[in-house]
Design an enzyme around this catalytic site. Structure first.
Site: not given
Ligand code: UD1
Length: 417
Positions: A23, A122, A327, A397
């Site tokens: 990550n 999203p 989360i 992965r």
């Molecule tokens: C990253 C990690 C993943 C980890 C996650 C949470 C990488 C490549 N992946 O994923 O392994 O499980 O952090 O620690 O680094 N959300 C929204 N809108 C957005 C973006 C996020 O609602 O535009 C929500 C998501 O649905 C989720 C939460 O925010 O419920 C956390 O997501 P996020 O921190 O963005 O995770 P990732 O960056 O996708």
């Protein structure tokens, strides 16, 4: 179809080297787009997701060269091209190329990203942050187009401390005139690692690891070298495996301060943990007990990526442990597979309760996602008989050689084509 065969019942003992963090390296590889020159990424694990990121870079015209755990990216002759859909679908973090391409070319075109299915994922916060920097974004038919005649520094406040949105905003802000402040930023160590990489290129970024990240855009960049931080989730995997199997394992290179939230329940369950300058040592001799509720949270809370791993570790513990997944909405897909092995788990919405059982039986199980797959491996290590794990592409992965490393620790495990 490649499968992993595991016969349970062995204790684990020995050393495992913790490689670079997936990550961390994925956003770093997206960030190499920013620099019209060479970026060298050391401690770069050989994972299928990393290969996908390198493939995206090559599609854009970059040259990549791997020597062992070192990947050099020459993005001098990069061109602004759409990223093909199959590559975007391979993994979630391909969306970080959006901010990076926008910063370098003032435009980007890609498709909605894929990745592990953990419920709706999203990208509204990513898009909103980029719009606040001045990008015009249109999304239709699964593709996303971003354009900006000029990006301008902005005050961005994220609704949620999203890891990906923070990274995308940081990278896009480097192409903006003036200063950008990202508030309510994610504080994960991988964000701080991205900042270190960007600084190695001469970028002016500060505050990563705290809730406010400040970026000064348009500073000239130079060639840079960065060593990727150790993978705290891979470390958590081996900690959970040793807790489940018993024995003593030394995790070379693991960073204790990144793992505070996972070490507490391990100690509570009856494991001994020690740290020295080489990394962490876990020992489990006596019985494993259930622990107080494990609630996933943003860093420095208990990582959602370790939830399935700890559930697998506690299947044979004494008592019941409650898990609360805060989360992602649908991150219990491994549970049905664990139940095939005889696990006693009840799920209701975001809550899962694991009742410890004395025995688990081997089963044929299907990896549902990356960490869910690793969790099945942990459960199989403690089950009677030979389990077969299918769809192990998910595991590859994020783990360079899970089966080989567990075998080196004494597990009876092999991969077959
Ligand atoms: C990253 C990690 C993943 C980890 C996650 C949470 C990488 C490549 N992946 O994923 O392994 O499980 O952090 O620690 O680094 N959300 C929204 N809108 C957005 C973006 C996020 O609602 O535009 C929500 C998501 O649905 C989720 C939460 O925010 O419920 C956390 O997501 P996020 O921190 O963005 O995770 P990732 O960056 O996708």
């Amino acid at each position: 179809m490649k499968r992993i065969f595991i016969t349970g019942g062995r204790r684990l003992s020995g050393e495992v080297h913790i490689r670079g963090a997936k990550n961390s390296v994925l956003p770093i590889l997206a960030a190499t787009v920013l620099h019209k020159g060479v970026s060298v990424v050391e401690n770069c694990p050989a994972l299928s997701d990393v290969e996908t990121a390198a493939e995206i870079l090559r599609c854009l015209g970059a040259k990549t060269e791997r020597q062992g755990e070192c990947l050099a990216v020459d993005a001098s002759n990069l061109q602004s091209r759409p990223i093909p859909e199959p590559l975007m679908r391979e993994m979630r973090s391909s969306v970080i190329f959006l901010g990076a391409l926008l910063a370098r070319f003032g435009e980007a075109e890609l498709f909605y990203p894929g990745g592990c299915e953990l419920g709706p994922r999203p990208i509204d916060l990513h898009l909103r942050a980029l719009r606040e920097l001045g990008a015009e974004i249109t999304a239709e038919g699964g593709s996303i187009r971003a354009k900006a005649r000029k990006l301008r520094g902005a005050e961005i406040t994220l609704d949620l401390p999203s890891v990906g949105a923070t990274e995308n905003a940081m990278l896009a802000a480097l192409g903006a005139e003036g200063v950008t402040r990202i508030r309510n930023a994610a504080r994960e160590p991988e964000i701080a690692d991205l900042q270190k990489f960007l600084r190695s290129l001469g970028a002016k970024v500060r505050g990563a690891g705290s809730s406010t990240v400040t970026v000064e855009g348009k500073t000239p960049l130079c060639d840079g070298i960065h060593r990727v931080m150790p993978d705290r989730i891979v470390a958590a995997t081996y900690l959970a495996a040793c807790a489940a199997c018993g024995g003593e394992v030394r995790l070379m290179g693991a960073e204790k301060q990144h793992l505070t939230a996972v070490l507490a329940p391990l100690k509570e369950a009856g494991c001994e943990i020690a740290a020295d300058q080489t990394g962490l040592i876990i020992r489990r001799e006596g019985p494993l007990s259930a622990v107080r509720p494990i609630r996933t949270a943003v860093y420095p809370g208990f990582p959602t990526d370790a939830q399935a791993l700890f559930m697998a570790a506690l299947l044979k513990s004494r008592g019941a442990t409650v898990f609360v997944e805060n989360i992602f909405e649908n991150r219990y897909r491994h549970v049905d597979e664990l139940i095939r092995m005889g696990a006693d788990i009840r799920v209701e919405g975001r809550v899962a309760v694991v009742y410890g059982t004395e025995r688990l039986q081997a089963a044929r199980v299907r990896c549902t996602d990356l960490r869910g797959g690793a969790a099945l491996a942990i459960a199989a290590l403690t089950a009677e008989g030979e389990s077969v794990l299918e769809e192990i592409g998910h595991i590859e992965r994020g783990y360079a050689d899970l089966a080989g490393e567990l075998a080196a620790l004494g597990a009876e495990i092999r991969t077959e084509m």
